[in-house]
Design an enzyme around this catalytic site. Structure first.
Site, PDB file in Angstrom:
ATOM      1  N   TYR A 106      33.044  46.768  41.586  1.00  0.00           N
ATOM      2  CA  TYR A 106      34.067  45.719  41.604  1.00  0.00           C
ATOM      3  C   TYR A 106      35.479  46.252  41.368  1.00  0.00           C
ATOM      4  O   TYR A 106      36.434  45.480  41.324  1.00  0.00           O
ATOM      5  CB  TYR A 106      33.741  44.663  40.539  1.00  0.00           C
ATOM      6  CG  TYR A 106      32.387  44.011  40.755  1.00  0.00           C
ATOM      7  CD1 TYR A 106      32.217  43.031  41.724  1.00  0.00           C
ATOM      8  CD2 TYR A 106      31.273  44.404  40.005  1.00  0.00           C
ATOM      9  CE1 TYR A 106      30.979  42.432  41.930  1.00  0.00           C
ATOM     10  CE2 TYR A 106      30.031  43.814  40.205  1.00  0.00           C
ATOM     11  CZ  TYR A 106      29.898  42.834  41.167  1.00  0.00           C
ATOM     12  OH  TYR A 106      28.674  42.255  41.386  1.00  0.00           O
ATOM     13  N   HIS A 111      39.182  39.897  42.422  1.00  0.00           N
ATOM     14  CA  HIS A 111      38.725  39.196  41.215  1.00  0.00           C
ATOM     15  C   HIS A 111      38.973  40.008  39.941  1.00  0.00           C
ATOM     16  O   HIS A 111      38.818  39.485  38.842  1.00  0.00           O
ATOM     17  CB  HIS A 111      37.222  38.914  41.353  1.00  0.00           C
ATOM     18  CG  HIS A 111      36.794  37.590  40.795  1.00  0.00           C
ATOM     19  ND1 HIS A 111      37.640  36.512  40.652  1.00  0.00           N
ATOM     20  CD2 HIS A 111      35.570  37.165  40.351  1.00  0.00           C
ATOM     21  CE1 HIS A 111      36.976  35.489  40.151  1.00  0.00           C
ATOM     22  NE2 HIS A 111      35.719  35.859  39.953  1.00  0.00           N
ATOM     23  N   PHE A 156      30.470  40.322  32.641  1.00  0.00           N
ATOM     24  CA  PHE A 156      30.674  39.712  33.949  1.00  0.00           C
ATOM     25  C   PHE A 156      31.534  38.447  33.764  1.00  0.00           C
ATOM     26  O   PHE A 156      31.552  37.824  32.705  1.00  0.00           O
ATOM     27  CB  PHE A 156      29.374  39.412  34.688  1.00  0.00           C
ATOM     28  CG  PHE A 156      28.737  40.659  35.239  1.00  0.00           C
ATOM     29  CD1 PHE A 156      29.114  41.147  36.479  1.00  0.00           C
ATOM     30  CD2 PHE A 156      27.785  41.360  34.502  1.00  0.00           C
ATOM     31  CE1 PHE A 156      28.550  42.316  36.979  1.00  0.00           C
ATOM     32  CE2 PHE A 156      27.218  42.524  35.002  1.00  0.00           C
ATOM     33  CZ  PHE A 156      27.607  43.013  36.250  1.00  0.00           C
ATOM     34  N   ASP A 183      42.989  36.266  37.928  1.00  0.00           N
ATOM     35  CA  ASP A 183      43.356  36.020  39.321  1.00  0.00           C
ATOM     36  C   ASP A 183      43.414  34.527  39.615  1.00  0.00           C
ATOM     37  O   ASP A 183      42.693  33.740  39.006  1.00  0.00           O
ATOM     38  CB  ASP A 183      42.349  36.701  40.251  1.00  0.00           C
ATOM     39  CG  ASP A 183      40.926  36.189  40.009  1.00  0.00           C
ATOM     40  OD1 ASP A 183      40.397  36.405  38.885  1.00  0.00           O
ATOM     41  OD2 ASP A 183      40.352  35.555  40.922  1.00  0.00           O
ATOM     42  N   ASN A 204      35.700  30.414  36.848  1.00  0.00           N
ATOM     43  CA  ASN A 204      34.535  30.441  35.958  1.00  0.00           C
ATOM     44  C   ASN A 204      34.763  31.242  34.683  1.00  0.00           C
ATOM     45  O   ASN A 204      34.202  30.925  33.625  1.00  0.00           O
ATOM     46  CB  ASN A 204      33.316  30.995  36.708  1.00  0.00           C
ATOM     47  CG  ASN A 204      32.782  30.016  37.736  1.00  0.00           C
ATOM     48  OD1 ASN A 204      32.929  28.797  37.577  1.00  0.00           O
ATOM     49  ND2 ASN A 204      32.173  30.526  38.796  1.00  0.00           N
TER      50      ASN A 204
END
Length: 287
Positions: A106, A111, A156, A183, A204
């Site tokens: 990632y 993100h 996460f 973000d 989230n």
């Protein structure tokens, strides 16, 4: 020698022994002795009693003066209550949290711009982020004279609140000193927006943090615009996409602006920082 009889109201007064009672006893107006008491002239009269009182008072004052003069000034000063000011309570640190997903997979994705902003801040201020604590990569340092903590939750994105909640609870950090960097799809790419509070906006990671802070939304946040997905691209795929070279160059400029905004926030307050970052022109207008 002939005795002098005083009027009945005066003759009936009874003077207790001691001069203080003669002048200050609250019982004088109500203390009545045997009737028709007479006072004679001379040393046994009122004049003599007053003379003795003045003499006794003079001796007491002289004794008190001698008592003070017999003690050194340093001893007298030591006997006074201490007037040293109390030391101020220790300053609570700021917590600056960057949101993202852990792992090489990632790195460099949209993100993870929150992670990248915290990395840029750590590098600029010489803060090591090698410690793993509270389910996060964790570091401590100062900006000016303000203590700060940097955190990149390793849970996460969707469980970021587990890490943030533990840090806030352990260090008892006021929520107004918790800055979350993340973000934002609704801001144009490279645009920054500093807000004092707000909802999760469908993010989230922010939803998880608000839940762990018992529903409180009263903490500042620095949003980094990543733009909307082009065409009909799926949003989840878009936020996990890496930046191209041009986008990364623009983003580096955004990070420099964000660093300055964070410094102003800590050293000069929220309003000045918000004015600085929220009113800046876009890169297209500057060029």
């Amino acid at each position: 020698m002939k005795a002098v009889a005083f009027p009945a109201k005066i003759a009936n007064l009874s003077f207790p022994s001691g001069c203080s009672s003669l002048f200050f006893s609250p019982a004088l107006p109500y203390s009545i002795s045997s009737p028709c008491r007479k006072l004679t002239k001379g040393t046994r009269g009122v004049g003599g009693l007053m003379s003795q009182c003045l003499s006794s008072s003079s001796q007491s004052l002289s004794s008190l003066s001698n008592s003070f003069s017999s003690h050194p000034e340093s001893e007298l000063l030591q006997a006074l209550p201490s007037s040293k000011p109390k030391s101020p309570p220790p300053q609570l640190p700021w917590l600056i949290v960057g949101l993202g997903n852990p792992g090489k997979k990632y790195q460099g994705t949209r993100h993870n711009v929150g992670f990248e902003m915290v990395d840029a801040l750590a590098n600029a201020e010489g803060i090591s982020m090698n410690t793993v604590n509270f389910k996060a990569l964790f570091g401590k340092g100062v900006i000016g004279n303000i203590p700060i903590m940097l955190a990149k939750p390793q849970t996460f994105m969707n469980l970021s609140g587990e890490s943030v909640g533990q840090i806030v609870s352990f260090y008892k950090i006021p929520l107004k000193q918790v800055l979350v960097v993340y973000d934002d799809l609704d801001l144009p790419f490279g645009k920054l927006r500093l807000l004092p509070k707000g909802g999760h906006g469908g993010h989230n990671g922010m939803r998880s943090i608000i839940d762990r802070l018992k529903g409180s939304r009263d903490f500042p946040r620095l949003r980094i615009g990543i733009g909307r997905p082009p065409g009909k691209m799926d949003t989840a795929n878009f936020v996990l996409r890496q930046f191209n070279r041009q986008e990364q160059e623009e983003l580096d400029h955004t990070f420099q602006t964000g660093l300055e905004a964070i410094r102003i926030l800590l050293l000069e307050g929220f309003n000045k920082s918000a004015t600085f970052v929220n009113t800046r022109k876009s890169m297209e207008q500057l060029s």
